[in-house]
Design a protein around this motif. Structure first.
Motif, PDB file in Angstrom:
ATOM      1  N   LYS A  12      -7.396  -6.667  72.849  1.00 37.87           N
ATOM      2  CA  LYS A  12      -6.904  -8.009  72.622  1.00 37.87           C
ATOM      3  C   LYS A  12      -5.405  -8.088  72.893  1.00 37.87           C
ATOM      4  CE  LYS A  12     -10.340  -8.777  68.972  1.00 37.87           C
ATOM      5  NZ  LYS A  12     -10.536  -9.089  67.534  1.00 37.87           N
ATOM      6  N   ASN A  72      -8.788 -17.169  76.400  1.00 40.45           N
ATOM      7  CA  ASN A  72      -9.005 -15.885  75.714  1.00 40.45           C
ATOM      8  C   ASN A  72      -9.138 -16.148  74.219  1.00 40.45           C
ATOM      9  OD1 ASN A  72      -6.859 -15.371  78.099  1.00 40.45           O
ATOM     10  ND2 ASN A  72      -8.293 -13.673  78.000  1.00 40.45           N
ATOM     11  N   ASN A 126     -10.557 -14.589  71.944  1.00 35.19           N
ATOM     12  CA  ASN A 126     -10.520 -13.423  71.061  1.00 35.19           C
ATOM     13  C   ASN A 126      -9.121 -12.859  70.879  1.00 35.19           C
ATOM     14  OD1 ASN A 126     -13.341 -13.387  70.620  1.00 35.19           O
ATOM     15  ND2 ASN A 126     -13.658 -12.354  72.579  1.00 35.19           N
ATOM     16  N   ASP A 127      -8.129 -13.387  71.614  1.00 31.30           N
ATOM     17  CA  ASP A 127      -6.757 -12.942  71.424  1.00 31.30           C
ATOM     18  C   ASP A 127      -6.229 -13.412  70.076  1.00 31.30           C
ATOM     19  OD1 ASP A 127      -6.844 -11.697  73.829  1.00 31.30           O
ATOM     20  OD2 ASP A 127      -5.654 -13.184  74.919  1.00 31.30           O
ATOM     21  N   PRO A 130      -7.436 -15.036  65.589  1.00 31.29           N
ATOM     22  CA  PRO A 130      -7.894 -15.781  66.769  1.00 31.29           C
ATOM     23  C   PRO A 130      -7.565 -17.263  66.641  1.00 31.29           C
ATOM     24  CG  PRO A 130      -9.598 -14.263  66.026  1.00 31.29           C
ATOM     25  CD  PRO A 130      -8.526 -14.236  64.979  1.00 31.29           C
ATOM     26  N   ALA A 155      -4.617  -3.749  68.861  1.00 29.62           N
ATOM     27  CA  ALA A 155      -4.466  -4.790  69.875  1.00 29.62           C
ATOM     28  C   ALA A 155      -3.937  -4.179  71.164  1.00 29.62           C
ATOM     29  CB  ALA A 155      -3.528  -5.890  69.375  1.00 29.62           C
TER      30      ALA A 155
END
Length: 646
Positions: A59, A101, A103-104, A133, A184
């Protein structure tokens, strides 16, 4: 050139640095290329000719660190409040991340506030939104902060006295080293401030801040500075303090120098955030082989990617939670679940099933070792526009795999630009992929007036077509023309020409899709209107109506072109009365076919099958035969054959 920023510091040349590692080259590249599929070269998307980045399955995390000193709430020369601009950028990033994105991780932290967060760990630091998120509630919270402007009641106003900037950096270290974001993929701090020299009179505080900034760099937490000017004539000077704590991300390997431009307006600030918002990630690492004894490390990038709607997600019909599909192999005789070691690959030969191991199957599929083999050079003019049959990739040197790659690659790039040459090579992206002949088009680094890189130095990898991909087209004969026709056409085209930039034209269908999703997620009744910039500018074209009418009179014989474009293809010059004839002819072709005019009794079964769906439906209605309005042609043909006893 920024290409030399990662070069070797021991004074060795690029060629020497590369050749000294050749004895270990094979094992090193084998280790790199045995990584997961995403680090090897990328994953094939819906379009088999497109590669997308899977970001190594990790991520991206971004923490917005916003200065809350009193000067951040004073309008600047553009009539905008710097604090509001920072929050607007956070809202835009959250919106983009939800789409691209989801899921970032994105968070917002305020420093220089009188109140502190509930845990009270750091004085003057308020964690407004943790690293989580993105979702709609976060956007609504920030929009409420802008609309109500209750900064005093919510956060107690600005910090009393001089805020120690080291506390904010220490808070960032604590947040990013937490359990939730420890793994991450990238960790970045987006710092928004218009104070270019914090703790100027406190040498001890400054030293602590510099130490904290370097500590963040050591644990791969990068700081991106988005600076703004104070009201008045004061210009933000990053050299006073921030250049000492901000380091270039070497792993990004994008060749971008440390450029700290000052944003005067919100549009400029948002544009800078957009450039930094999406991390530059390589599709993979490959070696560049020059001859038989020299290797240079390269990374492959995808500079352009087609935007598309997100894929659908399967949900459980009871709990509305995402579900995952799994595949298990069962024994045909016993019905037991088979482990991977129990599954064999065989090929029948001579009545015997020959068994192959996984390693043997991989070696059979492997045609060539992954890498880019330089075959030679050709003049730049040898590369034609029609050679570009798919989107190109981009390669840049990688010193992390072969020391001195930047120096060797940079020298070769400069020489190719000097001699106006292109390279020709054989590219094998993966072990199990067929090699492709490619053209290596050199590109020089360019930057804007602020020093921000616009185009990086490197090679565009253009995939050359095979021989049977290029064919000669048989075009219809062109309309005869004379010099006056050409002059008239040039005058019209010169006035109607625009400065085309693909980035200025967004897909209207895609933008409407995102606008509907945004309205649904934020529980809004009104959907934001999306302008369609792909439509022609009729008002602007009306200014040159005389030129277009002159062109039509020369080519078509009237002020208006024929209604049917197909009627003019391959036709010769028209007379003044020809356009109406063309329009009538085109209309006659579009006349509805009457099934009653067809002698169905004399038709064969093959002739019935050649009829169109509207004709078949009209015939069945005339015979009062009932049929489904959505029936396919095969069903209609069968009913017609039964009616005709064929």
């Amino acid at each position: 050139s920024s290409m030399d920023s990662n070069s070797s510091s021991d004074g060795s040349s690029g060629v020497g640095g590369s050749s000294s590692l050749m004895s270990e080259g094979t094992s090193m590249w084998d280790e790199l290329l045995e990584m997961d599929e995403s680090s090897a070269y990328g994953e094939v998307a819906e379009d088999p000719e497109q590669e997308v980045v899977k970001a190594h399955g990790q991520k991206d995390s971004i923490m917005f660190l916003v200065d809350c000193s009193p000067v951040m709430f004073v309008e600047n020369a553009s009539g905008e409040v710097p604090f509001d601009n920072a929050i607007k950028c956070a809202i835009a990033t959250l919106t983009d991340k939800i789409i691209s994105n989801e899921n970032d991780l994105v968070g917002v932290c305020l420093y220089g506030t009188r109140n502190k967060h509930e845990d009270g760990s750091f004085e003057g630091v308020y964690l407004l939104q943790g690293l989580e998120p993105p979702d709609a509630q976060k956007i609504l919270q920030l929009e409420a902060l802008l609309s109500t402007r209750d900064f005093e009641s919510s956060f107690g106003g600005s910090f009393e006295g001089e805020f120690p900037f080291a506390e904010a950096l220490w808070a960032m270290s604590s947040i990013f080293t937490g359990h939730a974001v420890a793994k991450a993929g990238t960790k970045r701090v987006f710092l928004f401030t218009n104070e270019d020299n914090p703790n100027a009179e406190q040498e001890g505080m400054r030293e602590r801040s510099i130490t904290r900034g370097r500590d963040l760099a050591q644990v791969h937490i990068s700081i991106e500075l988005f600076c703004m000017n104070k009201p008045g004539d004061h210009q933000f000077d990053p050299s006073l303090f921030y250049e000492q704590i901000i380091a270039v991300d070497e792993d990004e390997d994008s060749g971008e120098r440390l450029v700290l431009g000052v944003a005067a307006k919100f549009e400029e600030l948002q544009a800078r955030v957009r450039r930094k918002e999406f991390k530059k990630r390589a599709l993979g690492r490959i070696p560049l082989r020059i001859g038989t004894e020299l290797e240079v490390g390269l990374r492959i990038y995808n500079l352009q990617q087609r935007a598309s709607k997100g894929s659908y997600v399967l949900l459980d019909n009871q709990h509305n939670q995402p579900v995952r599909s799994s595949t298990r192999w069962l024994c045909e005789r016993t019905g037991t679940v088979l482990a991977p070691s129990q599954i064999a690959r065989t090929y029948p030969l001579g009545g015997v099933d020959l068994e192959f191991t996984t390693e043997e199957m991989a070696s059979i599929k492997a045609i060539d070792q992954p890498g880019l083999q330089l075959m030679g050079f050709k003049p730049r003019a040898a590369l034609k526009p029609y050679h570009n049959v798919r989107h190109a990739s981009f390669v840049y040197p990688d010193d992390t795999t072969v020391l001195g790659s930047s120096q060797a690659f940079g020298a070769l790039l400069e020489k190719m630009l000097e001699l106006d040459q292109i390279g020709v090579g054989r590219l094998t992206p993966r072990r199990n992929q067929a090699p492709r002949m490619v053209a290596l088009l050199p590109q020089r680094e360019t930057a804007d007036d602020d020093g921000t890189q616009l185009f990086p130095p490197g090679w565009h990898v253009i995939y050359l077509p095979f021989a049977d991909d290029i064919r000669t087209l048989e075009l219809p004969p062109s309309v005869p023309f004379d010099a006056e026709d050409v002059k008239t056409a040039k005058a019209m085209i010169k006035k109607l020409r625009i400065r085309f930039d693909s980035s200025r034209f967004e897909d209207p269908a895609l933008q409407r899709h995102y606008a509907n999703l945004q309205a649904l997620a934020l529980d809004r009744d009104d959907v934001e209107e999306v302008p369609d910039h792909t439509l022609p500018d009729l008002d602007g074209m009306a200014k040159y109506a005389e030129l277009m009418q002159a062109f039509n009179r020369r080519v078509f014989g009237s002020d208006e072109p024929p209604q049917s474009a197909a009627a003019t293809v391959g036709s010769k010059r028209r007379t003044p009365g020809a356009s109406s004839t063309l329009a009538t002819g085109a209309a006659s072709k579009r006349t509805k076919v009457d099934a009653g005019d067809i002698d169905w009794e004399k038709m064969s079964a093959a002739q019935v099958q050649k009829q169109t769906i509207p004709v078949l439906k009209e015939f069945l209605r005339s015979r009062k035969i009932r049929f489904d309005s959505g029936a396919r042609k095969a069903a209609l043909v069968e009913l017609a054959l039964q009616t005709l006893n064929l």
